[in-house]
Design a protein around this motif. Structure first.
Motif, PDB file in Angstrom:
ATOM      1  N   THR A   1     -11.508  32.892  35.879  1.00 47.99           N
ATOM      2  CA  THR A   1     -10.128  32.565  35.886  1.00 47.99           C
ATOM      3  C   THR A   1      -9.609  31.193  35.812  1.00 47.99           C
ATOM      4  O   THR A   1      -8.625  31.035  35.761  1.00 47.99           O
ATOM      5  CB  THR A   1      -9.452  33.353  37.219  1.00 47.99           C
ATOM      6  OG1 THR A   1      -9.772  32.594  38.144  1.00 47.99           O
ATOM      7  CG2 THR A   1      -9.774  34.892  37.003  1.00 47.99           C
ATOM      8  N   THR A   2     -10.652  30.103  35.944  1.00 48.20           N
ATOM      9  CA  THR A   2      -9.984  28.707  35.643  1.00 48.20           C
ATOM     10  C   THR A   2     -11.041  28.027  34.807  1.00 48.20           C
ATOM     11  O   THR A   2     -11.434  26.882  34.779  1.00 48.20           O
ATOM     12  CB  THR A   2     -10.177  27.861  37.223  1.00 48.20           C
ATOM     13  OG1 THR A   2     -11.496  28.049  37.686  1.00 48.20           O
ATOM     14  CG2 THR A   2      -9.139  28.454  37.964  1.00 48.20           C
ATOM     15  N   ALA A   3     -11.281  28.775  33.571  1.00 49.24           N
ATOM     16  CA  ALA A   3     -12.191  28.191  32.518  1.00 49.24           C
ATOM     17  C   ALA A   3     -11.677  28.713  31.240  1.00 49.24           C
ATOM     18  O   ALA A   3     -10.922  29.796  31.360  1.00 49.24           O
ATOM     19  CB  ALA A   3     -13.731  28.545  32.768  1.00 49.24           C
ATOM     20  N   ALA A   4     -11.876  28.430  29.994  1.00 43.82           N
ATOM     21  CA  ALA A   4     -11.551  28.825  29.000  1.00 43.82           C
ATOM     22  C   ALA A   4     -12.697  28.571  27.569  1.00 43.82           C
ATOM     23  O   ALA A   4     -13.620  27.799  28.021  1.00 43.82           O
ATOM     24  CB  ALA A   4     -10.143  28.325  28.480  1.00 43.82           C
ATOM     25  N   VAL A   5     -12.336  29.332  26.682  1.00 39.05           N
ATOM     26  CA  VAL A   5     -13.377  29.093  25.511  1.00 39.05           C
ATOM     27  C   VAL A   5     -12.545  28.860  24.320  1.00 39.05           C
ATOM     28  O   VAL A   5     -11.425  29.456  24.110  1.00 39.05           O
ATOM     29  CB  VAL A   5     -14.205  30.431  25.152  1.00 39.05           C
ATOM     30  CG1 VAL A   5     -14.945  30.281  24.064  1.00 39.05           C
ATOM     31  CG2 VAL A   5     -15.059  30.865  26.535  1.00 39.05           C
ATOM     32  N   THR A   6     -12.827  27.838  23.460  1.00 39.67           N
ATOM     33  CA  THR A   6     -12.073  27.600  22.268  1.00 39.67           C
ATOM     34  C   THR A   6     -12.986  27.119  20.979  1.00 39.67           C
ATOM     35  O   THR A   6     -14.173  27.026  21.531  1.00 39.67           O
ATOM     36  CB  THR A   6     -11.257  26.104  22.534  1.00 39.67           C
ATOM     37  OG1 THR A   6     -12.313  25.113  22.616  1.00 39.67           O
ATOM     38  CG2 THR A   6     -10.367  26.211  23.682  1.00 39.67           C
ATOM     39  N   VAL A   7     -12.464  27.208  19.993  1.00 40.06           N
ATOM     40  CA  VAL A   7     -13.012  26.688  18.671  1.00 40.06           C
ATOM     41  C   VAL A   7     -12.245  25.280  18.269  1.00 40.06           C
ATOM     42  O   VAL A   7     -11.068  25.497  18.142  1.00 40.06           O
ATOM     43  CB  VAL A   7     -13.192  27.627  17.785  1.00 40.06           C
ATOM     44  CG1 VAL A   7     -13.569  27.078  16.493  1.00 40.06           C
ATOM     45  CG2 VAL A   7     -13.920  28.822  18.146  1.00 40.06           C
ATOM     46  N   GLY A   8     -12.988  24.281  18.280  1.00 39.31           N
ATOM     47  CA  GLY A   8     -12.189  23.136  17.819  1.00 39.31           C
ATOM     48  C   GLY A   8     -12.936  22.246  16.958  1.00 39.31           C
ATOM     49  O   GLY A   8     -14.207  22.381  16.855  1.00 39.31           O
ATOM     50  N   GLU A   9     -12.526  20.736  16.835  1.00 41.04           N
ATOM     51  CA  GLU A   9     -13.062  19.980  16.447  1.00 41.04           C
ATOM     52  C   GLU A   9     -14.381  19.473  17.175  1.00 41.04           C
ATOM     53  O   GLU A   9     -14.182  19.103  18.142  1.00 41.04           O
ATOM     54  CB  GLU A   9     -12.507  18.586  15.913  1.00 41.04           C
ATOM     55  CG  GLU A   9     -13.170  17.535  15.235  1.00 41.04           C
ATOM     56  CD  GLU A   9     -12.454  16.351  14.687  1.00 41.04           C
ATOM     57  OE1 GLU A   9     -13.058  15.356  14.745  1.00 41.04           O
ATOM     58  OE2 GLU A   9     -11.197  16.516  14.250  1.00 41.04           O
ATOM     59  N   ALA A  10     -15.691  19.450  16.317  1.00 40.36           N
ATOM     60  CA  ALA A  10     -16.725  19.076  16.980  1.00 40.36           C
ATOM     61  C   ALA A  10     -17.251  17.626  16.327  1.00 40.36           C
ATOM     62  O   ALA A  10     -18.159  17.274  16.781  1.00 40.36           O
ATOM     63  CB  ALA A  10     -17.855  19.940  16.832  1.00 40.36           C
ATOM     64  N   TRP A  11     -16.659  17.144  15.289  1.00 45.01           N
ATOM     65  CA  TRP A  11     -17.066  15.692  14.740  1.00 45.01           C
ATOM     66  C   TRP A  11     -16.999  14.564  15.559  1.00 45.01           C
ATOM     67  O   TRP A  11     -17.692  13.629  15.657  1.00 45.01           O
ATOM     68  CB  TRP A  11     -16.847  15.815  13.232  1.00 45.01           C
ATOM     69  CG  TRP A  11     -17.295  14.779  12.457  1.00 45.01           C
ATOM     70  CD1 TRP A  11     -18.766  14.390  12.122  1.00 45.01           C
ATOM     71  CD2 TRP A  11     -16.772  13.406  12.463  1.00 45.01           C
ATOM     72  NE1 TRP A  11     -18.907  13.503  11.516  1.00 45.01           N
ATOM     73  CE2 TRP A  11     -17.798  12.795  11.675  1.00 45.01           C
ATOM     74  CE3 TRP A  11     -15.566  12.999  12.693  1.00 45.01           C
ATOM     75  CZ2 TRP A  11     -17.339  11.406  11.223  1.00 45.01           C
ATOM     76  CZ3 TRP A  11     -15.383  11.762  12.078  1.00 45.01           C
ATOM     77  CH2 TRP A  11     -16.111  10.921  11.317  1.00 45.01           C
ATOM     78  N   ASP A  12     -15.733  14.372  15.678  1.00 44.24           N
ATOM     79  CA  ASP A  12     -15.416  13.175  16.345  1.00 44.24           C
ATOM     80  C   ASP A  12     -15.087  13.245  17.804  1.00 44.24           C
ATOM     81  O   ASP A  12     -14.475  13.806  18.403  1.00 44.24           O
ATOM     82  CB  ASP A  12     -13.941  12.666  15.911  1.00 44.24           C
ATOM     83  CG  ASP A  12     -13.269  11.364  16.416  1.00 44.24           C
ATOM     84  OD1 ASP A  12     -13.918  10.861  17.333  1.00 44.24           O
ATOM     85  OD2 ASP A  12     -12.316  10.914  15.970  1.00 44.24           O
ATOM     86  N   PRO A  13     -16.075  12.497  18.736  1.00 45.05           N
ATOM     87  CA  PRO A  13     -16.091  12.720  20.020  1.00 45.05           C
ATOM     88  C   PRO A  13     -14.863  12.215  20.879  1.00 45.05           C
ATOM     89  O   PRO A  13     -14.491  12.636  21.885  1.00 45.05           O
ATOM     90  CB  PRO A  13     -17.319  11.762  20.416  1.00 45.05           C
ATOM     91  CG  PRO A  13     -17.573  10.764  19.225  1.00 45.05           C
ATOM     92  CD  PRO A  13     -16.997  11.487  17.894  1.00 45.05           C
ATOM     93  N   ASP A  14     -14.039  11.412  19.953  1.00 49.41           N
ATOM     94  CA  ASP A  14     -12.775  11.056  20.692  1.00 49.41           C
ATOM     95  C   ASP A  14     -11.673  12.260  20.882  1.00 49.41           C
ATOM     96  O   ASP A  14     -10.935  12.265  21.710  1.00 49.41           O
ATOM     97  CB  ASP A  14     -11.899  10.053  19.783  1.00 49.41           C
ATOM     98  CG  ASP A  14     -12.551   8.583  19.812  1.00 49.41           C
ATOM     99  OD1 ASP A  14     -13.637   8.212  20.811  1.00 49.41           O
ATOM    100  OD2 ASP A  14     -12.531   7.948  18.958  1.00 49.41           O
TER     101      ASP A  14
END
Length: 131
Positions: A44-57
């Protein structure tokens, strides 16, 4: 639906964005066929996403934004982690990702991420195949 494959992730900070793409891809190999993967975390205090993985910033930017997203709000929950509960519900604890030739079908720059919101902790990630 087949039984889930699962793996553990150890986090090291209160708010942390961890790339779990390779672990999900390994789990996907255990399933014969299917058209999509359901990636979930039963916390209940974590999540899963899909997002940019190329730029570590991007990871640092997102971690700082999440930390600032909930300003001084009065919460009644006694454990002191209500902001983490709010963020988990706002982001979501699951993502559906297309499966193509036994691999997650992601865009060129995309990755799959576990978002820790109340760490450090050990987290479980479950991967299920859908037909």
């Amino acid at each position: 639906m087949a039984a889930p494959s699962e793996f553990q992730v150890q986090t090291s900070r209160k708010i942390q964005r961890l790339d779990i793409t390779q672990e999900v891809a390994r789990a996907a190999k255990t399933f014969p066929g299917g058209t999509a993967l359901l990636i979930t975390t039963p916390h209940t205090t974590a999540a899963v996403t899909v997002g940019e993985a190329w730029d570590p910033d991007v990871t640092g930017d997102i971690e700082r934004a999440l930390d600032a997203w909930v300003p001084n709000v009065r919460f009644d929950h006694g454990e002191g982690n209500s902001a983490a509960h709010f963020l988990s519900e706002a982001i979501g604890n699951a993502r559906l990702v297309p499966l193509e030739k036994g691999k997650p079908a992601l865009g060129r720059w995309q990755g799959i991420f576990l978002i820790e919101l109340d760490g450090p902790r050990e987290r479980t990630v479950e991967v299920r195949v859908l037909s």
